[in-house]
Design an enzyme around this catalytic site. Sequence first.
Site, short mmCIF file in Angstrom:
data_model
loop_
_atom_site.label_atom_id
_atom_site.label_comp_id
_atom_site.label_asym_id
_atom_site.label_seq_id
_atom_site.Cartn_x
_atom_site.Cartn_y
_atom_site.Cartn_z
N GLY A 104 0.64 -1.11 0.55
CA GLY A 104 -0.04 0.08 -0.22
C GLY A 104 1.20 1.15 0.41
N HIS A 111 7.65 6.48 5.43
CA HIS A 111 6.78 7.41 6.47
C HIS A 111 6.24 6.38 7.37
CE1 HIS A 111 4.58 6.52 2.49
NE2 HIS A 111 3.74 6.78 3.64
#
Length: 124
Positions: A104, A111
């Site tokens: 995803g 991050h």
Amino acid sequence: MTQDNCIFCKIVAGQIPSTQVYADDDVIVFKDINPAADMHLLMVPRKHIATLQDCQPEDQALLGKMLLLAPKLAAEQGYRYDGDPENVDGNGFRVVVNNGPGGGQEVYHLHMHILAGPRPWKRM
């Protein structure tokens, strides 16, 4: 994605505005512009690392710092786990690191998502 065309590198450099909630020499944290929950923060290292899989042993301290910082930031936003596993509403937060297209990941700069509040995922 290279540093030259990385949106998070541009946010880190101040070339693209963000709603920052925290910054230091290693990371910046800002509100997601398309939040998936009431609180949806993105923690981005200043150092460009494409994926979690690309981290090296010298990134260990950075990764540890990010994981220790997440609960502090969630608590500052009003989300802290109180120890009661039956109290679901507003009690805790979620930390997610997507890795690669199958995981995803959409922006190829490492991050961490910090999410809390009413949310679209199922209680696990």
